[in-house]
Design a protein around this motif. Sequence first.
Motif, PDB file in Angstrom:
ATOM      1  N   CYS A 118      15.815  36.586   1.573  1.00  0.00           N
ATOM      2  CA  CYS A 118      14.635  36.697   0.899  1.00  0.00           C
ATOM      3  C   CYS A 118      15.470  36.731  -0.453  1.00  0.00           C
ATOM      4  CB  CYS A 118      13.470  37.369   1.103  1.00  0.00           C
ATOM      5  SG  CYS A 118      12.262  37.522  -0.377  1.00  0.00           S
ATOM      6  N   ASP A 119      15.478  36.601  -1.730  1.00  0.00           N
ATOM      7  CA  ASP A 119      15.769  36.917  -3.143  1.00  0.00           C
ATOM      8  C   ASP A 119      14.714  37.041  -3.700  1.00  0.00           C
ATOM      9  OD1 ASP A 119      15.076  34.710  -3.654  1.00  0.00           O
ATOM     10  OD2 ASP A 119      16.941  34.163  -4.823  1.00  0.00           O
ATOM     11  N   PHE A 120      13.910  37.048  -3.185  1.00  0.00           N
ATOM     12  CA  PHE A 120      12.336  37.547  -4.267  1.00  0.00           C
ATOM     13  C   PHE A 120      12.275  38.993  -4.724  1.00  0.00           C
ATOM     14  CE2 PHE A 120       9.647  33.786  -2.231  1.00  0.00           C
ATOM     15  CZ  PHE A 120      10.017  32.894  -3.311  1.00  0.00           C
ATOM     16  N   ASN A 121      11.760  39.781  -5.663  1.00  0.00           N
ATOM     17  CA  ASN A 121      11.557  40.567  -6.231  1.00  0.00           C
ATOM     18  C   ASN A 121      10.520  41.542  -5.306  1.00  0.00           C
ATOM     19  OD1 ASN A 121      11.970  43.486  -7.630  1.00  0.00           O
ATOM     20  ND2 ASN A 121      10.151  42.678  -8.780  1.00  0.00           N
ATOM     21  N   SER A 122      10.763  42.035  -3.527  1.00  0.00           N
ATOM     22  CA  SER A 122      10.174  42.502  -2.793  1.00  0.00           C
ATOM     23  C   SER A 122      10.787  43.880  -2.538  1.00  0.00           C
ATOM     24  CB  SER A 122       9.899  41.672  -1.773  1.00  0.00           C
ATOM     25  OG  SER A 122      11.649  41.724  -1.134  1.00  0.00           O
ATOM     26  N   HIS A 123       9.978  44.723  -1.989  1.00  0.00           N
ATOM     27  CA  HIS A 123      10.325  46.456  -1.835  1.00  0.00           C
ATOM     28  C   HIS A 123      10.033  46.890  -0.507  1.00  0.00           C
ATOM     29  CE1 HIS A 123      12.603  46.671  -5.477  1.00  0.00           C
ATOM     30  NE2 HIS A 123      11.683  45.490  -5.596  1.00  0.00           N
ATOM     31  N   GLU A 124      10.568  47.020   0.989  1.00  0.00           N
ATOM     32  CA  GLU A 124      10.062  47.441   2.061  1.00  0.00           C
ATOM     33  C   GLU A 124       9.256  48.510   1.549  1.00  0.00           C
ATOM     34  OE1 GLU A 124      13.556  47.917   4.927  1.00  0.00           O
ATOM     35  OE2 GLU A 124      13.740  45.675   4.787  1.00  0.00           O
ATOM     36  N   LYS A 125       8.166  48.707   2.751  1.00  0.00           N
ATOM     37  CA  LYS A 125       7.059  49.991   1.992  1.00  0.00           C
ATOM     38  C   LYS A 125       6.865  50.406   2.871  1.00  0.00           C
ATOM     39  CE  LYS A 125       2.987  49.032   5.025  1.00  0.00           C
ATOM     40  NZ  LYS A 125       3.173  50.650   6.175  1.00  0.00           N
ATOM     41  N   LYS A 126       6.886  52.198   2.170  1.00  0.00           N
ATOM     42  CA  LYS A 126       6.879  53.544   2.168  1.00  0.00           C
ATOM     43  C   LYS A 126       5.896  53.983   2.298  1.00  0.00           C
ATOM     44  CE  LYS A 126      12.671  52.681   1.589  1.00  0.00           C
ATOM     45  NZ  LYS A 126      13.472  53.515   1.114  1.00  0.00           N
ATOM     46  N   GLY A 127       5.706  53.972   3.358  1.00  0.00           N
ATOM     47  CA  GLY A 127       4.927  55.226   3.622  1.00  0.00           C
ATOM     48  C   GLY A 127       3.418  54.205   2.366  1.00  0.00           C
ATOM     49  N   PHE A 161      21.714  36.752   4.462  1.00  0.00           N
ATOM     50  CA  PHE A 161      22.228  35.933   4.861  1.00  0.00           C
ATOM     51  C   PHE A 161      22.984  35.334   4.019  1.00  0.00           C
ATOM     52  CE2 PHE A 161      18.421  33.604   6.938  1.00  0.00           C
ATOM     53  CZ  PHE A 161      18.871  34.392   7.670  1.00  0.00           C
ATOM     54  N   PHE A 162      23.702  35.377   2.569  1.00  0.00           N
ATOM     55  CA  PHE A 162      24.629  34.961   1.877  1.00  0.00           C
ATOM     56  C   PHE A 162      25.801  36.172   2.524  1.00  0.00           C
ATOM     57  CE2 PHE A 162      27.249  35.764  -2.053  1.00  0.00           C
ATOM     58  CZ  PHE A 162      27.326  34.655  -2.067  1.00  0.00           C
ATOM     59  N   LYS A 163      25.754  37.350   2.992  1.00  0.00           N
ATOM     60  CA  LYS A 163      26.709  38.211   3.428  1.00  0.00           C
ATOM     61  C   LYS A 163      27.188  37.754   4.296  1.00  0.00           C
ATOM     62  CE  LYS A 163      24.911  42.301   0.476  1.00  0.00           C
ATOM     63  NZ  LYS A 163      24.004  43.154   1.159  1.00  0.00           N
ATOM     64  N   ARG A 164      26.548  37.458   5.290  1.00  0.00           N
ATOM     65  CA  ARG A 164      26.618  37.359   6.679  1.00  0.00           C
ATOM     66  C   ARG A 164      25.494  35.855   7.145  1.00  0.00           C
ATOM     67  NH1 ARG A 164      26.716  42.080   7.068  1.00  0.00           N
ATOM     68  NH2 ARG A 164      23.782  42.600   6.706  1.00  0.00           N
ATOM     69  N   PRO A 165      26.527  34.542   6.509  1.00  0.00           N
ATOM     70  CA  PRO A 165      25.761  32.300   6.376  1.00  0.00           C
ATOM     71  C   PRO A 165      25.145  32.757   8.148  1.00  0.00           C
ATOM     72  CG  PRO A 165      27.784  33.343   5.310  1.00  0.00           C
ATOM     73  CD  PRO A 165      27.860  34.379   6.144  1.00  0.00           C
ATOM     74  N   PRO A 166      24.134  32.420   8.527  1.00  0.00           N
ATOM     75  CA  PRO A 166      23.529  31.174   9.814  1.00  0.00           C
ATOM     76  C   PRO A 166      24.915  30.258   9.753  1.00  0.00           C
ATOM     77  CG  PRO A 166      22.215  31.290   8.172  1.00  0.00           C
ATOM     78  CD  PRO A 166      22.912  32.316   7.567  1.00  0.00           C
ATOM     79  N   SER A 167      24.507  30.109  10.762  1.00  0.00           N
ATOM     80  CA  SER A 167      24.769  28.271  11.067  1.00  0.00           C
ATOM     81  C   SER A 167      24.659  27.332  10.604  1.00  0.00           C
ATOM     82  CB  SER A 167      25.546  28.231  12.547  1.00  0.00           C
ATOM     83  OG  SER A 167      26.498  26.983  13.299  1.00  0.00           O
ATOM     84  N   LEU A 168      24.259  26.820   9.818  1.00  0.00           N
ATOM     85  CA  LEU A 168      23.157  25.866   9.651  1.00  0.00           C
ATOM     86  C   LEU A 168      23.327  24.103  10.116  1.00  0.00           C
ATOM     87  CD1 LEU A 168      22.212  26.841   5.926  1.00  0.00           C
ATOM     88  CD2 LEU A 168      21.600  27.755   7.992  1.00  0.00           C
ATOM     89  N   PRO A 169      22.481  23.286  10.128  1.00  0.00           N
ATOM     90  CA  PRO A 169      23.180  22.292  10.227  1.00  0.00           C
ATOM     91  C   PRO A 169      23.270  21.389   9.423  1.00  0.00           C
ATOM     92  CG  PRO A 169      19.980  22.356  10.882  1.00  0.00           C
ATOM     93  CD  PRO A 169      21.164  23.463  10.602  1.00  0.00           C
ATOM     94  N   VAL A 170      24.684  20.633   9.851  1.00  0.00           N
ATOM     95  CA  VAL A 170      24.896  19.991   8.630  1.00  0.00           C
ATOM     96  C   VAL A 170      24.419  19.261   8.067  1.00  0.00           C
ATOM     97  CG1 VAL A 170      27.632  20.193  10.046  1.00  0.00           C
ATOM     98  CG2 VAL A 170      26.138  17.902  10.603  1.00  0.00           C
ATOM     99  N   GLU A 171      25.366  18.769   6.788  1.00  0.00           N
ATOM    100  CA  GLU A 171      24.571  17.862   5.992  1.00  0.00           C
ATOM    101  C   GLU A 171      23.670  16.272   6.423  1.00  0.00           C
ATOM    102  OE1 GLU A 171      24.593  16.132   1.187  1.00  0.00           O
ATOM    103  OE2 GLU A 171      26.238  17.243   2.696  1.00  0.00           O
TER     104      GLU A 171
END
Length: 394
Positions: free
Chosen positions: A37-46, A218-228
């Motif tokens: 997720c690259d949306f403007n989202s923030h984990e809820k605390k309280g 995922f950008f820091k630790r990319p998953p193994s995605l299917p080839v194109e």
Amino acid sequence: MNNSKLPDHNAEASLLTHIPLSLYIHIPWCVRKCPYCDFNSHEKKGALPEQAYIEAMLEDLDQDLEFIQGRELQSIFIGGGTPSLFSPQAYQTLFKELRARLHFAADIEITLEANPGTVEQARFDSYRHAGINRLSIGVQSFDATQLQKLGRIHSNDDALRAIACARNAGFDNFNVDLMHGLNEQTQDDALRDLQIAIDAGAPHISWYQLTIEPNTEFFKRPPSLPVETEMHRIQSAGVDLLSESNFTRYEVSAFAKAGHQARHNLNYWQFGDYLAIGAGAHGKISQADGNIIRYQKTRKPEDYLSRAPSRTSKTEVIARADLPLEFMMNALRLQDGFSRTLFESRTGLHWQTISRPIEKFIANELLQLIGDNYSPTPRGYDMLDSVLAEFLAD
């Protein structure tokens, strides 16, 4: 809160009533940030500051009422984050205040994004009573392993239960969000997800490929995605399955049964206007002087709540030279494309501005003219980035 009477816009006849107007509302909190997720989202605390946030959004909207120009509101979309973390009572309050400020169309579409892990039957019943008439349920996958890899907080059973609850609450108009091209996903896996959504009675399915965005886990630790090549096979097979199940692909990633296209999203893709409130929300507004502006609200919830330094963090006029690309980036996503009239009325530009590249793409069989509409051919869809590049300003 502002309890003033609905403003009378009849005295100020607008030149812009032909351009549909929508409202986007952003709720920035979620239970847990997903790694893609690259949306403007923030984990809820309280506890969430529901009342304070609603008051802040209404104050924000009051500053933007000049943008309405006598127009009715055709649709509302509440996105996030996880908007279903807010209570139905909060939305009842919000809609009451919105109706005091804005003219709602009689058939207005009001969509709420819902996470299957944050809703139950009574909540769906109350959302509908509050005035929400469409849901977008963020399933992403029905596979337990994939859900874990995607960082989702719900299970397969939660997703199916959420769809059943939506239908039981009377929502005959709802979307199921699904991803494909997931970590080590096969074609059979992807089609199984689609078939489950189809069998569950979803009238609208958003089916889009997982993309790795900057500033995500995922950008820091990319998953193994299917080839194109496998991605293309999955996409083709999925489109065929949806077509066989009476879904029309009306946009690159959007599939709907008859009468269930997302009107709010169509307004985006047809270069309509939309107000925006909430932390990090983006808006686009046409003005009577011919300018079209984009604006963004401050991203951090604490700044938005405190109004420091201002809830609008950025406003810019779209340069006229950039309007062809801005329009095409949206309109060419649509299966039906766009008409000459739509282009001229939404951009304020003459057709000659784009006629040369349009004729070139028709000659090269990347675009086609069907009736009054110009739309991508299947080959044009595959080469959409190259087509769009032709509309870049010199």
